[in-house]
Design a protein around this motif. Sequence first.
Motif, PDB file in Angstrom:
ATOM      1  N   ALA A 268     -17.861  -5.912  10.492  1.00 27.70           N
ATOM      2  CA  ALA A 268     -16.483  -5.501  10.778  1.00 27.70           C
ATOM      3  C   ALA A 268     -15.486  -6.566  10.330  1.00 27.70           C
ATOM      4  O   ALA A 268     -14.394  -6.255   9.840  1.00 27.70           O
ATOM      5  CB  ALA A 268     -16.325  -5.230  12.272  1.00 27.70           C
ATOM      6  N   TYR A 269     -15.868  -7.814  10.497  1.00 23.83           N
ATOM      7  CA  TYR A 269     -15.008  -8.907  10.030  1.00 23.83           C
ATOM      8  C   TYR A 269     -14.845  -8.840   8.513  1.00 23.83           C
ATOM      9  O   TYR A 269     -13.764  -9.087   7.965  1.00 23.83           O
ATOM     10  CB  TYR A 269     -15.609 -10.238  10.464  1.00 23.83           C
ATOM     11  CG  TYR A 269     -14.730 -11.443  10.248  1.00 23.83           C
ATOM     12  CD1 TYR A 269     -13.344 -11.359  10.385  1.00 23.83           C
ATOM     13  CD2 TYR A 269     -15.277 -12.683   9.914  1.00 23.83           C
ATOM     14  CE1 TYR A 269     -12.534 -12.461  10.203  1.00 23.83           C
ATOM     15  CE2 TYR A 269     -14.476 -13.796   9.724  1.00 23.83           C
ATOM     16  CZ  TYR A 269     -13.099 -13.686   9.873  1.00 23.83           C
ATOM     17  OH  TYR A 269     -12.303 -14.778   9.682  1.00 23.83           O
ATOM     18  N   SER A 270     -15.919  -8.485   7.816  1.00 24.92           N
ATOM     19  CA  SER A 270     -15.861  -8.330   6.366  1.00 24.92           C
ATOM     20  C   SER A 270     -14.906  -7.205   5.971  1.00 24.92           C
ATOM     21  O   SER A 270     -14.114  -7.348   5.039  1.00 24.92           O
ATOM     22  CB  SER A 270     -17.260  -8.057   5.809  1.00 24.92           C
ATOM     23  OG  SER A 270     -17.227  -7.809   4.426  1.00 24.92           O
ATOM     24  N   LEU A 271     -14.980  -6.078   6.697  1.00 27.89           N
ATOM     25  CA  LEU A 271     -14.077  -4.959   6.419  1.00 27.89           C
ATOM     26  C   LEU A 271     -12.621  -5.372   6.613  1.00 27.89           C
ATOM     27  O   LEU A 271     -11.735  -4.963   5.864  1.00 27.89           O
ATOM     28  CB  LEU A 271     -14.407  -3.783   7.332  1.00 27.89           C
ATOM     29  CG  LEU A 271     -15.749  -3.082   7.125  1.00 27.89           C
ATOM     30  CD1 LEU A 271     -15.919  -1.948   8.143  1.00 27.89           C
ATOM     31  CD2 LEU A 271     -15.871  -2.530   5.708  1.00 27.89           C
ATOM     32  N   LYS A 272     -12.394  -6.175   7.634  1.00 26.79           N
ATOM     33  CA  LYS A 272     -11.032  -6.640   7.899  1.00 26.79           C
ATOM     34  C   LYS A 272     -10.522  -7.519   6.768  1.00 26.79           C
ATOM     35  O   LYS A 272      -9.382  -7.367   6.307  1.00 26.79           O
ATOM     36  CB  LYS A 272     -10.999  -7.406   9.216  1.00 26.79           C
ATOM     37  CG  LYS A 272      -9.620  -7.982   9.557  1.00 26.79           C
ATOM     38  CD  LYS A 272      -9.620  -8.688  10.893  1.00 26.79           C
ATOM     39  CE  LYS A 272      -8.217  -9.216  11.201  1.00 26.79           C
ATOM     40  NZ  LYS A 272      -8.138  -9.829  12.550  1.00 26.79           N
ATOM     41  N   MET A 273     -11.338  -8.442   6.308  1.00 26.31           N
ATOM     42  CA  MET A 273     -10.928  -9.345   5.222  1.00 26.31           C
ATOM     43  C   MET A 273     -10.652  -8.582   3.934  1.00 26.31           C
ATOM     44  O   MET A 273      -9.816  -8.994   3.125  1.00 26.31           O
ATOM     45  CB  MET A 273     -12.000 -10.411   5.001  1.00 26.31           C
ATOM     46  CG  MET A 273     -12.119 -11.413   6.141  1.00 26.31           C
ATOM     47  SD  MET A 273     -13.175 -12.837   5.735  1.00 26.31           S
ATOM     48  CE  MET A 273     -14.757 -12.031   5.561  1.00 26.31           C
ATOM     49  N   GLU A 274     -11.377  -7.459   3.754  1.00 25.84           N
ATOM     50  CA  GLU A 274     -11.201  -6.668   2.537  1.00 25.84           C
ATOM     51  C   GLU A 274     -10.173  -5.556   2.705  1.00 25.84           C
ATOM     52  O   GLU A 274      -9.981  -4.739   1.796  1.00 25.84           O
ATOM     53  CB  GLU A 274     -12.545  -6.071   2.123  1.00 25.84           C
ATOM     54  CG  GLU A 274     -13.584  -7.114   1.731  1.00 25.84           C
ATOM     55  CD  GLU A 274     -14.946  -6.500   1.478  1.00 25.84           C
ATOM     56  OE1 GLU A 274     -15.088  -5.277   1.668  1.00 25.84           O
ATOM     57  OE2 GLU A 274     -15.872  -7.238   1.093  1.00 25.84           O
ATOM     58  N   ASN A 275      -9.529  -5.508   3.889  1.00 29.31           N
ATOM     59  CA  ASN A 275      -8.494  -4.502   4.172  1.00 29.31           C
ATOM     60  C   ASN A 275      -9.005  -3.075   3.983  1.00 29.31           C
ATOM     61  O   ASN A 275      -8.309  -2.210   3.422  1.00 29.31           O
ATOM     62  CB  ASN A 275      -7.263  -4.727   3.288  1.00 29.31           C
ATOM     63  CG  ASN A 275      -6.576  -6.044   3.587  1.00 29.31           C
ATOM     64  OD1 ASN A 275      -6.385  -6.412   4.748  1.00 29.31           O
ATOM     65  ND2 ASN A 275      -6.196  -6.764   2.548  1.00 29.31           N
ATOM     66  N   GLN A 276     -10.212  -2.826   4.444  1.00 29.46           N
ATOM     67  CA  GLN A 276     -10.804  -1.507   4.318  1.00 29.46           C
ATOM     68  C   GLN A 276     -10.302  -0.573   5.435  1.00 29.46           C
ATOM     69  O   GLN A 276     -10.111  -0.995   6.573  1.00 29.46           O
ATOM     70  CB  GLN A 276     -12.324  -1.597   4.392  1.00 29.46           C
ATOM     71  CG  GLN A 276     -12.950  -2.372   3.253  1.00 29.46           C
ATOM     72  CD  GLN A 276     -12.759  -1.677   1.915  1.00 29.46           C
ATOM     73  OE1 GLN A 276     -13.002  -0.484   1.786  1.00 29.46           O
ATOM     74  NE2 GLN A 276     -12.317  -2.432   0.921  1.00 29.46           N
TER      75      GLN A 276
END
Length: 492
Positions: A268-276
């Motif tokens: 989820a943190y990855s999705l946040k960083m990628e603005n998904q």
Amino acid sequence: MASSSLKKSKNFIFYNLNLKSKFLIPDRTSAITNSLFHHRLLHSISSPPSPPVPKYASYSQLNSAIFELACLRRRLHSTTSVSNDISQLAVEPTSHQVLDFPGGKVKFTQKLIFTSNSTEERVHCYRVLDENGQPFTDIDSSLKISKELAVQMYTNMVTLEVMDTIFYESQRQGRISFYATTTGEEAINIASAAALDSKDFVFPQYREPGVLLWRGFTLQEFANQLFGNKYEYGKGRQMPIHYGSRKHNYITVASTVATQIPHAVGAAYSLKMENQDSCVITYFGDGGTSTADFHAAMNFAAVMEVPVIFFCRNNGWAISTPVDEQFRSDGVVVKGKAYGVPSIRIDGNDALAIYNAVNEARKMAIKEQTPVLIEALTYRAGHHTTSDDSTRYRSTDEIERWRGDQNPVKRFRKWIESKGWWNDVAESEYRSSIRKQVAQAIQVAERIEKPPVAEMFNDVYDIPPKNLKEQEVFVRKTVKKHTEDYPSDVPL
């Protein structure tokens, strides 16, 4: 001369303080002034004048009185009433009333009170349908679910129920080695999946095959995994029911309890960083909340504000451990508040309540970039796995009561029937069709050969190291030497 003038000025000031002179302050406030000077001992507005001030007052007394008078006059010209000032003076200590501490301001209190270890009333449980499948009248109009979606949800719940029954019987017949059912938790599987988007990532435990079913995983794919044939995506290296699908964003199941929770937060943190424009959902049981992984993940998710839904299936039992022996808190929902995570308790046997809650949680997670905790109260109506006999630690009466009164499939069926969207004929035809499809999938999966032994040693190293090659040679020799202990269709 100067001494005489000073004495006169000093006496004049104290005279006004004691005789309530309108020259300095209004008459109705003299009691406040006196109380400020005389160690802040309050008098009523109508109290008689204070005792005379000593003839010879010190400079410090004089300065203090002037300072107190100036502060009072500023207060009188503020929007705060005099009566409020009196009340405030009665309870406020002279020190600051708020501690500006990192994380937020903290108010002080003079009361020595510890937080309670329990509450008289438990956190309420969100429900839409009662046991008879009837919605509460005040919320029926808010249900925005189409006939097509409702029927699809119900038929998937039936498919999961039938699939569980036949696969469980197959294990009892010795055709597969292991199985775990979702009996009693069909609504949690299907309704939560229906509220998600296909691009959302799922980090399951081992009781959410219905989420994968909803996303399009076929009965044949389920059977291939259970039988561990060469078409199984894990190449036969996983235990049965440890499904996984890259295509459906369904991360492979692991037996270890709660390890999927911090992994979900990281994703989820990855999705946040990628603005998904998507989120992550992770499922776990009440037993999982007793692990360090759960608490570390909750704290990290809250602090980093990541779009993840923590979905706890509180089904009453962590294998043979009941929830009342597992924690003292009011279930799991209160743990969210401790970490600053929005949380809700829902009826895990109510498909509409689950759908609404997950749908809203997903919106919150993505729009507000926040984790959300959902505690679904349900019951594991089957054994923990085929390795378990739950009648050894709970009564059959308890099991049958939950299978009957709280059955989520029956409850949802009553609702769609009341809407005119389903009937007995459709029920009979659909169940018959699904039984045939599952039986056929098993027959096909059984005939497909197992993956080659070499597959056990692939997918880790680009060039296998020496020790791994030695292990492969050893396995091949062992299989040849003890052929009676291994399937005859394993390619060497």
